[in-house]
Design an enzyme around this catalytic site. Sequence first.
Site: not given
Ligand code: ADP
Length: 164
Positions: A17, A41, A90, A128
């Site tokens: 992130h 969630k 990803r 995460s």
């Molecule tokens: P969500 O919105 O599904 O709860 P997250 O909080 O895990 O997802 O992630 C927020 C954003 O960051 C999403 O667009 C996700 O695709 C992206 N993301 C998560 N992990 C990575 C990573 N390792 N590299 C690049 N982008 C990521």
Amino acid sequence: MTIAICPGSFDPVTNGHIDIFERASKMFDEVIVGVFNNINKKPLFTVEERVALLKQATSHIPNVKVDCFAGLLADYAHQKNAHVIVRGLRDANDFLYEFPRAMLIKNMAPDIENIFLTTDNKYYHVSSSAIRELAQFGGDITHLVPHCVELAIHEKIKRVPTSK
Ligand code: ADP
């Protein structure tokens, strides 16, 4: 002035992130990291904890602000005067998940652009949920999350004892 939003659950924020925030911060005048308070969630970290960790972990990026929201992302973007939503990708699974959501937002709010940044290959495997699992089973997460997250997750998660 172009304001972009990076939305997500960030439960917890990972280095994948952070890489997306750093890159977005070079493309836009201001980047708002919006922690989505999803009532459906059951997160490991509360919204307040996630916001606090994100503030610490992004303190080196001057044009990044951290905030939280509930409800429709398009409404939140309008409220913040943001016309860009940035998401990280990803793999094809991320794309299949993100694309219909981007289309919904485009239909609701044609003035908002959805932008996807591909992950850095260092973080291709980082999520995460994987971090939560690794921490629970005593795996090394040192290079995968900001230091403050590493400390917080070890406080929060009781390690599962491994059977002999
Ligand atoms: P969500 O919105 O599904 O709860 P997250 O909080 O895990 O997802 O992630 C927020 C954003 O960051 C999403 O667009 C996700 O695709 C992206 N993301 C998560 N992990 C990575 C990573 N390792 N590299 C690049 N982008 C990521």
